[in-house]
Design a protein around this motif. Sequence first.
Motif, mmCIF file in Angstrom:
data_model
loop_
_atom_site.group_PDB
_atom_site.id
_atom_site.type_symbol
_atom_site.label_atom_id
_atom_site.label_comp_id
_atom_site.label_asym_id
_atom_site.label_seq_id
_atom_site.Cartn_x
_atom_site.Cartn_y
_atom_site.Cartn_z
ATOM 1 N N VAL A 65 0.833 -1.203 0.000
ATOM 2 C CA VAL A 65 0.000 0.000 0.000
ATOM 3 C C VAL A 65 0.870 1.255 0.000
ATOM 4 O O VAL A 65 0.616 2.192 -0.759
ATOM 5 N N VAL A 66 1.918 1.271 0.822
ATOM 6 C CA VAL A 66 2.817 2.432 0.867
ATOM 7 C C VAL A 66 3.462 2.654 -0.501
ATOM 8 O O VAL A 66 3.565 3.786 -0.972
ATOM 9 N N GLY A 67 3.880 1.574 -1.152
ATOM 10 C CA GLY A 67 4.452 1.694 -2.489
ATOM 11 C C GLY A 67 3.467 2.297 -3.476
ATOM 12 O O GLY A 67 3.810 3.168 -4.274
ATOM 13 N N LYS A 68 2.234 1.857 -3.386
ATOM 14 C CA LYS A 68 1.194 2.365 -4.284
ATOM 15 C C LYS A 68 0.884 3.834 -3.989
ATOM 16 O O LYS A 68 0.678 4.630 -4.905
ATOM 17 N N ILE A 69 0.872 4.205 -2.711
ATOM 18 C CA ILE A 69 0.660 5.608 -2.346
ATOM 19 C C ILE A 69 1.800 6.458 -2.906
ATOM 20 O O ILE A 69 1.572 7.513 -3.492
#
Length: 76
Positions: A46-50
């Motif tokens: 999720v952090v990567g996608k954000i």
Amino acid sequence: MNRNQLISEVKNEYSLLASAENSQATVQSVTNVSPDAYYEKLLDKVVGKISDGGFDGYKTGKDIVEAVAKDKSLLL
């Protein structure tokens, strides 16, 4: 909302979920992975996608966590 704020909120949400799961051991019984490991892996995605701007349309970290819970394909 700024991406760093979203990341902070998402980290907090997944931390709360991991704590709740640790007390119930639900994830581990289904996946043979500890709740901490499960949510850490999910958090990394999720952090990567954000960071890539994939969740720029969301207003809060909680909104992102709920959306991903409903549809894991958002991480693809």
